[in-house]
Scaffold this motif. Structure first.
Motif, PDB file in Angstrom:
ATOM      1  N   LYS A   2       7.983  21.063 -20.565  1.00  0.00           N
ATOM      2  CA  LYS A   2       6.600  21.132 -20.094  1.00  0.00           C
ATOM      3  C   LYS A   2       5.725  21.791 -21.154  1.00  0.00           C
ATOM      4  O   LYS A   2       6.196  22.604 -21.947  1.00  0.00           O
ATOM      5  CB  LYS A   2       6.493  21.948 -18.804  1.00  0.00           C
ATOM      6  N   MET A   3       4.457  21.432 -21.136  1.00  0.00           N
ATOM      7  CA  MET A   3       3.455  22.087 -21.975  1.00  0.00           C
ATOM      8  C   MET A   3       2.480  22.785 -21.045  1.00  0.00           C
ATOM      9  O   MET A   3       1.868  22.152 -20.182  1.00  0.00           O
ATOM     10  CB  MET A   3       2.702  21.078 -22.829  1.00  0.00           C
ATOM     11  N   ILE A   4       2.371  24.104 -21.194  1.00  0.00           N
ATOM     12  CA  ILE A   4       1.397  24.880 -20.427  1.00  0.00           C
ATOM     13  C   ILE A   4       0.183  25.089 -21.318  1.00  0.00           C
ATOM     14  O   ILE A   4       0.306  25.568 -22.448  1.00  0.00           O
ATOM     15  CB  ILE A   4       1.963  26.242 -19.997  1.00  0.00           C
ATOM     16  N   ILE A   5      -0.972  24.719 -20.807  1.00  0.00           N
ATOM     17  CA  ILE A   5      -2.236  25.029 -21.463  1.00  0.00           C
ATOM     18  C   ILE A   5      -2.895  26.079 -20.575  1.00  0.00           C
ATOM     19  O   ILE A   5      -3.270  25.787 -19.446  1.00  0.00           O
ATOM     20  CB  ILE A   5      -3.128  23.783 -21.602  1.00  0.00           C
ATOM     21  N   ALA A   6      -2.979  27.309 -21.089  1.00  0.00           N
ATOM     22  CA  ALA A   6      -3.514  28.428 -20.307  1.00  0.00           C
ATOM     23  C   ALA A   6      -4.778  28.951 -20.974  1.00  0.00           C
ATOM     24  O   ALA A   6      -4.741  29.383 -22.120  1.00  0.00           O
ATOM     25  CB  ALA A   6      -2.477  29.539 -20.184  1.00  0.00           C
ATOM     26  N   ILE A   7      -5.884  28.907 -20.248  1.00  0.00           N
ATOM     27  CA  ILE A   7      -7.152  29.430 -20.749  1.00  0.00           C
ATOM     28  C   ILE A   7      -7.353  30.798 -20.111  1.00  0.00           C
ATOM     29  O   ILE A   7      -7.436  30.902 -18.886  1.00  0.00           O
ATOM     30  CB  ILE A   7      -8.313  28.478 -20.417  1.00  0.00           C
ATOM     31  N   VAL A   8      -7.392  31.833 -20.959  1.00  0.00           N
ATOM     32  CA  VAL A   8      -7.463  33.208 -20.465  1.00  0.00           C
ATOM     33  C   VAL A   8      -8.599  33.948 -21.150  1.00  0.00           C
ATOM     34  O   VAL A   8      -9.034  33.580 -22.240  1.00  0.00           O
ATOM     35  CB  VAL A   8      -6.128  33.962 -20.692  1.00  0.00           C
ATOM     36  N   GLN A   9      -9.079  35.005 -20.507  1.00  0.00           N
ATOM     37  CA  GLN A   9     -10.119  35.836 -21.110  1.00  0.00           C
ATOM     38  C   GLN A   9      -9.536  36.623 -22.265  1.00  0.00           C
ATOM     39  O   GLN A   9      -8.372  37.042 -22.233  1.00  0.00           O
ATOM     40  CB  GLN A   9     -10.683  36.816 -20.080  1.00  0.00           C
ATOM     41  N   ASP A  10     -10.339  36.842 -23.292  1.00  0.00           N
ATOM     42  CA  ASP A  10      -9.864  37.550 -24.479  1.00  0.00           C
ATOM     43  C   ASP A  10      -9.311  38.933 -24.153  1.00  0.00           C
ATOM     44  O   ASP A  10      -8.351  39.375 -24.777  1.00  0.00           O
ATOM     45  CB  ASP A  10     -10.977  37.656 -25.526  1.00  0.00           C
ATOM     46  N   GLY A  47       5.026  25.754 -24.990  1.00  0.00           N
ATOM     47  CA  GLY A  47       6.054  24.777 -24.649  1.00  0.00           C
ATOM     48  C   GLY A  47       7.210  25.481 -23.964  1.00  0.00           C
ATOM     49  O   GLY A  47       7.737  26.463 -24.499  1.00  0.00           O
ATOM     50  N   VAL A  48       7.607  25.016 -22.778  1.00  0.00           N
ATOM     51  CA  VAL A  48       8.691  25.669 -22.029  1.00  0.00           C
ATOM     52  C   VAL A  48       9.647  24.624 -21.464  1.00  0.00           C
ATOM     53  O   VAL A  48       9.245  23.505 -21.133  1.00  0.00           O
ATOM     54  CB  VAL A  48       8.159  26.554 -20.873  1.00  0.00           C
ATOM     55  N   GLU A  49      10.889  25.030 -21.372  1.00  0.00           N
ATOM     56  CA  GLU A  49      11.863  24.205 -20.663  1.00  0.00           C
ATOM     57  C   GLU A  49      11.542  24.280 -19.165  1.00  0.00           C
ATOM     58  O   GLU A  49      11.010  25.274 -18.687  1.00  0.00           O
ATOM     59  CB  GLU A  49      13.285  24.712 -20.917  1.00  0.00           C
ATOM     60  N   GLU A  50      11.855  23.222 -18.465  1.00  0.00           N
ATOM     61  CA  GLU A  50      11.489  23.136 -17.057  1.00  0.00           C
ATOM     62  C   GLU A  50      12.024  24.304 -16.226  1.00  0.00           C
ATOM     63  O   GLU A  50      11.343  24.814 -15.336  1.00  0.00           O
ATOM     64  CB  GLU A  50      11.972  21.807 -16.462  1.00  0.00           C
ATOM     65  N   GLU A  51      13.231  24.771 -16.536  1.00  0.00           N
ATOM     66  CA  GLU A  51      13.815  25.869 -15.762  1.00  0.00           C
ATOM     67  C   GLU A  51      13.148  27.217 -16.044  1.00  0.00           C
ATOM     68  O   GLU A  51      13.325  28.168 -15.293  1.00  0.00           O
ATOM     69  CB  GLU A  51      15.334  25.972 -15.984  1.00  0.00           C
ATOM     70  N   VAL A  99      -0.410  22.161 -16.517  1.00  0.00           N
ATOM     71  CA  VAL A  99       1.000  21.950 -16.848  1.00  0.00           C
ATOM     72  C   VAL A  99       1.193  20.451 -17.057  1.00  0.00           C
ATOM     73  O   VAL A  99       0.944  19.657 -16.149  1.00  0.00           O
ATOM     74  CB  VAL A  99       1.938  22.475 -15.740  1.00  0.00           C
ATOM     75  N   LEU A 100       1.633  20.098 -18.261  1.00  0.00           N
ATOM     76  CA  LEU A 100       1.792  18.697 -18.631  1.00  0.00           C
ATOM     77  C   LEU A 100       3.251  18.387 -18.927  1.00  0.00           C
ATOM     78  O   LEU A 100       3.987  19.244 -19.437  1.00  0.00           O
ATOM     79  CB  LEU A 100       0.957  18.383 -19.882  1.00  0.00           C
ATOM     80  N   ASP A 101       3.666  17.165 -18.635  1.00  0.00           N
ATOM     81  CA  ASP A 101       4.992  16.705 -19.034  1.00  0.00           C
ATOM     82  C   ASP A 101       4.978  16.400 -20.526  1.00  0.00           C
ATOM     83  O   ASP A 101       4.024  15.829 -21.048  1.00  0.00           O
ATOM     84  CB  ASP A 101       5.385  15.440 -18.263  1.00  0.00           C
ATOM     85  N   VAL A 102       6.048  16.790 -21.212  1.00  0.00           N
ATOM     86  CA  VAL A 102       6.185  16.501 -22.649  1.00  0.00           C
ATOM     87  C   VAL A 102       7.177  15.366 -22.798  1.00  0.00           C
ATOM     88  O   VAL A 102       8.310  15.454 -22.322  1.00  0.00           O
ATOM     89  CB  VAL A 102       6.671  17.756 -23.413  1.00  0.00           C
ATOM     90  N   VAL A 103       6.749  14.288 -23.434  1.00  0.00           N
ATOM     91  CA  VAL A 103       7.625  13.136 -23.617  1.00  0.00           C
ATOM     92  C   VAL A 103       8.595  13.401 -24.764  1.00  0.00           C
ATOM     93  O   VAL A 103       9.788  13.178 -24.639  1.00  0.00           O
ATOM     94  CB  VAL A 103       6.795  11.856 -23.897  1.00  0.00           C
ATOM     95  N   ASP A 104       8.094  13.884 -25.887  1.00  0.00           N
ATOM     96  CA  ASP A 104       8.929  14.184 -27.043  1.00  0.00           C
ATOM     97  C   ASP A 104       8.571  15.567 -27.573  1.00  0.00           C
ATOM     98  O   ASP A 104       7.420  15.977 -27.544  1.00  0.00           O
ATOM     99  CB  ASP A 104       8.697  13.171 -28.186  1.00  0.00           C
ATOM    100  N   PHE A 105       9.591  16.261 -28.103  1.00  0.00           N
ATOM    101  CA  PHE A 105       9.387  17.556 -28.734  1.00  0.00           C
ATOM    102  C   PHE A 105      10.194  17.572 -30.021  1.00  0.00           C
ATOM    103  O   PHE A 105      11.398  17.309 -29.992  1.00  0.00           O
ATOM    104  CB  PHE A 105       9.822  18.681 -27.810  1.00  0.00           C
ATOM    105  N   VAL A 106       9.543  17.850 -31.141  1.00  0.00           N
ATOM    106  CA  VAL A 106      10.216  17.909 -32.430  1.00  0.00           C
ATOM    107  C   VAL A 106       9.806  19.202 -33.113  1.00  0.00           C
ATOM    108  O   VAL A 106       8.625  19.493 -33.233  1.00  0.00           O
ATOM    109  CB  VAL A 106       9.811  16.699 -33.324  1.00  0.00           C
TER     110      VAL A 106
END
Length: 108
Positions: A2-10, A47-51, A99-106
């Motif tokens: 998975k790809m987490i895109i997190a928008i946080v305050q500075d 980038g995180v593993e699903e578990e 949270v997005l699914d990642v098709v490929d990771f290199v």
């Protein structure tokens, strides 16, 4: 994966990055600006593993708390160019997360 895109305050960024790094998460930090308050934010790409997804989300939640601030916004008072700032209570902080699914990771 998975790809987490997190928008946080500075102001939440440093403790969040410290906790994520301590737990072994890798991230990329992009400077960004919010649309409503035009305040500085940071966008983290993680980038995180699903578990490990729930663990990462929990760390973000623990570090990014919502809070109220008083800010000035401009208001049109009369037709023409007259603008008067007035104070307004606004809820800021927390995190906006995608949270997005990642098709490929290199990694090279």
């Amino acid at each position: 994966m998975k790809m987490i895109i997190a928008i946080v305050q500075d102001q939440d960024l440093n403790p969040l990055q410290d906790d994520l790094t301590e737990k072994g998460f890798r991230m990329t930090n992009l400077a960004s600006t919010g649309g409503f308050l035009r305040a500085g934010n940071s966008t983290l790409l993680i980038g995180v593993e699903e578990e490990k997804l729930e663990e990462c989300l929990k760390i973000i939640e623990e570090n990014c708390k919502s809070r109220e601030i008083t800010t000035s916004v401009l208001s049109v008072t009369m037709p023409g160019d007259a603008y008067i700032p007035f104070p307004m209570e606004v809820l800021v902080g927390g995190a906006t997360i995608f949270v997005l699914d990642v098709v490929d990771f290199v990694r090279m």
